[in-house]
Write a protein that holds these residues in place. Structure first.
Motif, short mmCIF file in Angstrom:
data_model
loop_
_atom_site.label_atom_id
_atom_site.label_comp_id
_atom_site.label_asym_id
_atom_site.label_seq_id
_atom_site.Cartn_x
_atom_site.Cartn_y
_atom_site.Cartn_z
N GLU A 36 7.47 -1.84 -2.09
CA GLU A 36 6.53 -0.74 -2.20
C GLU A 36 6.32 -0.30 -3.65
OE1 GLU A 36 6.34 1.87 1.61
OE2 GLU A 36 8.46 1.59 1.16
N LYS A 40 0.89 -1.50 -2.31
CA LYS A 40 0.60 -0.44 -1.35
C LYS A 40 0.35 -1.10 0.00
CE LYS A 40 -1.57 2.79 -4.62
NZ LYS A 40 -2.80 3.54 -4.93
N ASP A 57 -1.29 -0.53 2.67
CA ASP A 57 -2.36 0.21 3.30
C ASP A 57 -3.45 -0.76 3.74
OD1 ASP A 57 -3.51 -0.60 0.93
OD2 ASP A 57 -3.59 1.40 0.04
N ARG A 114 -0.33 -2.54 -7.07
CA ARG A 114 -0.34 -1.29 -7.84
C ARG A 114 -0.85 -1.50 -9.27
NH1 ARG A 114 1.82 2.98 -5.16
NH2 ARG A 114 3.13 2.49 -3.35
N GLN A 118 10.03 6.69 1.78
CA GLN A 118 9.52 5.99 0.60
C GLN A 118 9.96 6.71 -0.66
OE1 GLN A 118 5.30 6.16 -0.71
NE2 GLN A 118 5.26 3.98 -0.25
#
Length: 304
Positions: A204, A208, A210, A216, A237
């Motif tokens: 992480e 990301k 998502d 990143r 997280q």
């Protein structure tokens, strides 16, 4: 007569040797030396970036039989990673629900993240690369390890079925197998690990998880904080602020974390006084509260 003949032969000889010989020109040799020197002056990174020749990922530490072939390798921190793209290919074609994070879990290091799935769900490669390992690994069960062109290896564990063979060349987004529950797994999920020369990195911190599959940063620096599970908690997280320059990475080292082993008779108040940190900081870092029972031998992360 003889004198005239000698004169003519001398003129002919001078004429022959005065003719140009292109293949022996000194200029050609000089030009070759300039080209050769120019090639040597090119930086290795630019050769890799612009060359049409493939990088040999199998040149060193290429072993199908072990999970970590880099045990003798010395890694210098901070690590600088670069990515060609700003996105990765999702490893699973559904919502990525992270059920367990990188960090300390049940008294052990959890060196990846767990993504929920149903046994039989298809899995896909996050980046281009080559299959270094496609076989059963203790704990991880059926495992596929892909080596990528920026030095990373992505690990896909607990599979129910292999979709690739060792030494296969893989494209970003290519099918690599089916998820499952093999090995030491509690329920079906994908255990995803990101390694650099055998050292795990908190996934992480780099990505990301998502709907946009965002990296990143295309240029990112990694300090040891992001390679040590005991600094993180698998239930939540960690606060992430990517380090984008070497200067930022070095500056971040001023704040260090350590592990404190609880001794007999310890209380949170006593531990906070000994380590010059607040009880609130200890509780927040370790996801406990002021009334939690701490036991001798228990490990607590102290951020200073």
């Amino acid at each position: 007569m003889k004198s005239l003949l000698t004169c003519l032969l001398t003129v002919a000889s001078l004429s022959v040797f005065s003719q140009k010989q292109p293949e022996l020109k000194v200029v050609d040799d000089f030009e070759f030396e300039i080209i050769e020197r120019t090639e040597l002056d090119i930086q290795p990174e630019k050769i890799i970036e612009n060359s049409t020749l493939p990088i040999d990922l199998k040149a060193a530490h290429w072993d199908h039989t072990v999970y970590n072939p880099f045990k003798e390798e010395v890694v210098i921190f901070p690590i600088h990673l670069t990515f060609k793209d700003s996105t990765y290919a999702t490893p699973i074609k559904k919502d990525k629900v992270v059920t367990s994070r990188y960090g300390w879990r049940r008294g052990r290091a959890h060196k990846g993240i767990d993504i929920d799935l149903v046994t039989g769900d298809s899995l896909f490669a996050m980046f281009d690369g080559i299959v270094r390992m496609s076989r059963y690994s203790r704990g991880h069960g059926r495992t596929v390890v892909l080596r990528h062109y920026n030095g990373l290896e992505t690990v896909y564990a607990h599979l129910s079925q292999y979709g690739v063979k060792e030494n296969d060349t893989i494209k970003k987004g290519q099918y690599i197998g089916k998820g499952g529950v093999s090995g030491n797994a509690r329920g079906s999920h994908l255990h995803l690990v990101i390694n650099y020369k055998g050292i795990s990195i908190n996934p992480e911190y780099l990505f990301k998880f998502d709907d946009n599959n965002t990296i990143r940063s295309k240029n990112i620096w990694i300090t040891q904080k992001w390679t040590r599970p005991y600094v993180h908690n698998s239930k939540r997280q960690s606060k992430i602020q990517p380090l984008l320059t070497e200067e930022d990475a070095i500056a971040s080292l001023q704040k260090q974390s350590k592990v404190y082993i609880v001794k007999r008779g310890d209380t949170l108040s006593r531990i906070s006084q000994r380590n010059n940190v607040s009880i609130a900081s200890i509780c927040k870092t370790n996801a406990i509260n002021r009334n939690s029972v701490i036991k001798p031998g228990q490990k607590l992360v102290i951020e200073q």
